[in-house]
Design a protein around this motif. Structure first.
Motif, PDB file in Angstrom:
ATOM      1  N   MET A 284       0.829  -1.203   0.000  1.00 17.03           N
ATOM      2  CA  MET A 284       0.000   0.000   0.000  1.00 17.03           C
ATOM      3  C   MET A 284       0.864   1.254   0.000  1.00 17.03           C
ATOM      4  O   MET A 284       0.524   2.260  -0.639  1.00 17.03           O
ATOM      5  CB  MET A 284      -0.919  -0.002   1.219  1.00 17.03           C
ATOM      6  N   SER A 285       2.001   1.204   0.698  1.00 14.92           N
ATOM      7  CA  SER A 285       2.913   2.343   0.712  1.00 14.92           C
ATOM      8  C   SER A 285       3.440   2.633  -0.685  1.00 14.92           C
ATOM      9  O   SER A 285       3.458   3.783  -1.136  1.00 14.92           O
ATOM     10  CB  SER A 285       4.073   2.065   1.677  1.00 14.92           C
ATOM     11  N   ARG A 286       3.870   1.600  -1.399  1.00 15.91           N
ATOM     12  CA  ARG A 286       4.356   1.784  -2.776  1.00 15.91           C
ATOM     13  C   ARG A 286       3.242   2.297  -3.679  1.00 15.91           C
ATOM     14  O   ARG A 286       3.463   3.159  -4.536  1.00 15.91           O
ATOM     15  CB  ARG A 286       4.911   0.457  -3.320  1.00 15.91           C
ATOM     16  N   PHE A 287       2.047   1.764  -3.472  1.00 18.12           N
ATOM     17  CA  PHE A 287       0.892   2.167  -4.284  1.00 18.12           C
ATOM     18  C   PHE A 287       0.627   3.670  -4.130  1.00 18.12           C
ATOM     19  O   PHE A 287       0.487   4.398  -5.120  1.00 18.12           O
ATOM     20  CB  PHE A 287      -0.333   1.357  -3.844  1.00 18.12           C
ATOM     21  N   VAL A 288       0.576   4.153  -2.903  1.00 19.78           N
ATOM     22  CA  VAL A 288       0.274   5.560  -2.634  1.00 19.78           C
ATOM     23  C   VAL A 288       1.385   6.458  -3.154  1.00 19.78           C
ATOM     24  O   VAL A 288       1.129   7.500  -3.778  1.00 19.78           O
ATOM     25  CB  VAL A 288       0.040   5.783  -1.127  1.00 19.78           C
ATOM     26  N   LEU A 289       2.640   6.078  -2.910  1.00 20.58           N
ATOM     27  CA  LEU A 289       3.759   6.913  -3.347  1.00 20.58           C
ATOM     28  C   LEU A 289       3.799   7.067  -4.863  1.00 20.58           C
ATOM     29  O   LEU A 289       4.292   8.079  -5.378  1.00 20.58           O
ATOM     30  CB  LEU A 289       5.077   6.317  -2.849  1.00 20.58           C
ATOM     31  N   GLY A 290       3.253   6.082  -5.565  1.00 19.25           N
ATOM     32  CA  GLY A 290       3.238   6.160  -7.024  1.00 19.25           C
ATOM     33  C   GLY A 290       2.396   7.293  -7.561  1.00 19.25           C
ATOM     34  O   GLY A 290       2.550   7.696  -8.718  1.00 19.25           O
ATOM     35  N   PHE A 291       1.489   7.830  -6.735  1.00 18.98           N
ATOM     36  CA  PHE A 291       0.629   8.930  -7.175  1.00 18.98           C
ATOM     37  C   PHE A 291       1.173  10.295  -6.770  1.00 18.98           C
ATOM     38  O   PHE A 291       0.535  11.330  -7.031  1.00 18.98           O
ATOM     39  CB  PHE A 291      -0.787   8.751  -6.603  1.00 18.98           C
ATOM     40  N   GLU A 309       7.991   7.524   6.044  1.00 14.40           N
ATOM     41  CA  GLU A 309       9.345   6.978   6.121  1.00 14.40           C
ATOM     42  C   GLU A 309       9.863   6.572   4.740  1.00 14.40           C
ATOM     43  O   GLU A 309      11.030   6.814   4.404  1.00 14.40           O
ATOM     44  CB  GLU A 309       9.357   5.765   7.050  1.00 14.40           C
ATOM     45  N   SER A 310       8.989   5.975   3.934  1.00 15.46           N
ATOM     46  CA  SER A 310       9.403   5.561   2.590  1.00 15.46           C
ATOM     47  C   SER A 310       9.723   6.774   1.726  1.00 15.46           C
ATOM     48  O   SER A 310      10.687   6.758   0.939  1.00 15.46           O
ATOM     49  CB  SER A 310       8.289   4.732   1.937  1.00 15.46           C
ATOM     50  N   ALA A 311       8.915   7.854   1.856  1.00 19.54           N
ATOM     51  CA  ALA A 311       9.164   9.064   1.079  1.00 19.54           C
ATOM     52  C   ALA A 311      10.488   9.706   1.483  1.00 19.54           C
ATOM     53  O   ALA A 311      11.272  10.145   0.624  1.00 19.54           O
ATOM     54  CB  ALA A 311       8.011  10.048   1.272  1.00 19.54           C
ATOM     55  N   VAL A 312      10.758   9.769   2.805  1.00 17.47           N
ATOM     56  CA  VAL A 312      12.015  10.350   3.292  1.00 17.47           C
ATOM     57  C   VAL A 312      13.199   9.531   2.794  1.00 17.47           C
ATOM     58  O   VAL A 312      14.227  10.084   2.354  1.00 17.47           O
ATOM     59  CB  VAL A 312      12.008  10.414   4.836  1.00 17.47           C
ATOM     60  N   ALA A 313      13.077   8.200   2.829  1.00 16.18           N
ATOM     61  CA  ALA A 313      14.158   7.329   2.362  1.00 16.18           C
ATOM     62  C   ALA A 313      14.412   7.524   0.876  1.00 16.18           C
ATOM     63  O   ALA A 313      15.564   7.541   0.411  1.00 16.18           O
ATOM     64  CB  ALA A 313      13.818   5.874   2.664  1.00 16.18           C
ATOM     65  N   TYR A 318      17.822   9.937  -3.538  1.00 22.47           N
ATOM     66  CA  TYR A 318      18.030  10.857  -4.661  1.00 22.47           C
ATOM     67  C   TYR A 318      19.130  11.870  -4.339  1.00 22.47           C
ATOM     68  O   TYR A 318      19.973  12.205  -5.186  1.00 22.47           O
ATOM     69  CB  TYR A 318      16.723  11.604  -4.983  1.00 22.47           C
ATOM     70  N   GLU A 319      19.129  12.404  -3.117  1.00 20.46           N
ATOM     71  CA  GLU A 319      20.143  13.386  -2.713  1.00 20.46           C
ATOM     72  C   GLU A 319      21.530  12.757  -2.735  1.00 20.46           C
ATOM     73  O   GLU A 319      22.507  13.375  -3.151  1.00 20.46           O
ATOM     74  CB  GLU A 319      19.813  13.917  -1.322  1.00 20.46           C
TER      75      GLU A 319
END
Length: 327
Positions: A284-291, A309-313, A318-319
């Motif tokens: 579900m985390s991957r699903f939401v981040l995809g949008f 946490e997934s978004a911060v990681a 990327y940085e």
């Protein structure tokens, strides 16, 4: 043709058949109609519930069954040409036009022809010539080749090979299936079929069938699967699974056409709060981040934290990559 369609055609023909063959026996009628005596009796029980508005004595189709013979005692108008009232014609036209928008449910050319004939008979056409009503000449919608192949396989009771896109797994698979019927769930049409790969009944949404090839072999789903009727439990909330409440921005509203979400309420700015069941926080985390910013998790808090946490990681990765490239 699906079992429901086959039975409907048989039921519509039974009253004039029994009127043309008075006092025929159950055995003879079952043989002529190509059904068992048990199915014939079930059909007659169904017809007893059909008839004209009022639905009382003198309104419903009636038969007299004396011993082993059958005779029609009231046809409820089934022996006369159909005459639609204006509201009835309008209702049928609306239904046919709605079905034209749902791939796989009807033959577009046949539906367009029926619409034109009803318009002409009911006087709802767009023009007149010499006092005669002329039906509107609208071209039939072009049917997707895959949808046409699926409908043909269902009608001919043939097996089918399909290339199917699974939205939940984001993969395209090829599988051979034994069609059972076409069903309408919500605003989408589905092929219900026995999947030989999964060895189970599956529902395949028409707009996700990328390609379909009708095979020259009979469709042979297990009989219990055919008799069980459509299983739409996939679209019902499973109390054993967690549920997330999402805030869906108008830019991501298209996801309602592709994923099993249930709208809770619509907001003034066009956004929606919706619920969706899921199997794991990771998926579900991957699903939401995809949008991206189009979808935000409101609850449960554990999923909100997992997405954060997934978004911060991801941003940190990327940085780090940018620093390496810059170095």
């Amino acid at each position: 043709m699906s079992q429901v369609s086959t039975r409907l055609v048989r039921l519509l023909n039974m009253v004039p058949y029994f009127q043309a063959n008075p006092k025929i026996t159950f055995e003879e009628a079952a043989l002529d109609l190509g059904v068992t005596e048990k199915q014939l009796r079930d059909d007659l029980q169904q017809l007893f519930l059909c008839g004209l508005p009022g639905y009382g004595p003198g309104d419903l189709i009636d038969f007299e069954m004396s011993g082993k013979t059958i005779e029609v005692t009231f046809s409820a108008g089934m022996d006369h040409p159909l005459r639609l009232t204006s509201p009835e014609a309008t209702g049928i036209l609306v239904a046919l036009r709605a079905l034209l928008e749902v791939p796989g449910m009807v033959d577009p050319a046949a539906a367009r022809s029926a619409i034109a004939k009803i318009e002409s008979a009911a006087g709802t056409a767009t023009g007149e010539e010499d006092g005669a009503v002329v039906a509107s000449d609208e071209p039939a919608p072009v049917e997707n080749a895959a949808a046409a192949a699926v409908r043909s396989a269902v009608r001919n009771d043939h097996a089918l090979t399909i290339d199917y896109y699974s939205a939940s797994h984001d993969v395209l698979t090829t599988r051979t299936v034994d069609p059972i019927r076409v069903v309408l769930v919500g605003d989408h049409s589905y092929l219900e079929a026995w999947c030989r790969t999964a060895e189970a009944v599956r529902l395949f949404r028409f707009d996700r069938i990328v390609e379909a090839r009708e095979l020259d072999e009979p469709s042979a789903p297990p009989e219990p699967a055919v008799q069980a009727g459509p299983d739409t439990s996939l679209f019902d909330s499973d109390p054993s699974l967690p549920s997330a409440t999402l805030l869906v921005h108008p830019s991501a509203a298209w996801m309602f056409d592709y994923f099993p979400l249930h709208v809770v309420r619509e907001l003034a700015d066009g956004a929606c709060e919706a619920t969706m069941t899921y199997a794991s926080d990771a998926w579900m985390s991957r699903f939401v981040l995809g949008f991206g910013s189009g979808v935000r998790v409101l609850e449960p808090e554990s999923l909100v934290e997992r997405v954060r946490e997934s978004a911060v990681a991801a941003l940190a990765a990327y940085e780090s990559l940018a620093a390496e490239v810059g170095g």
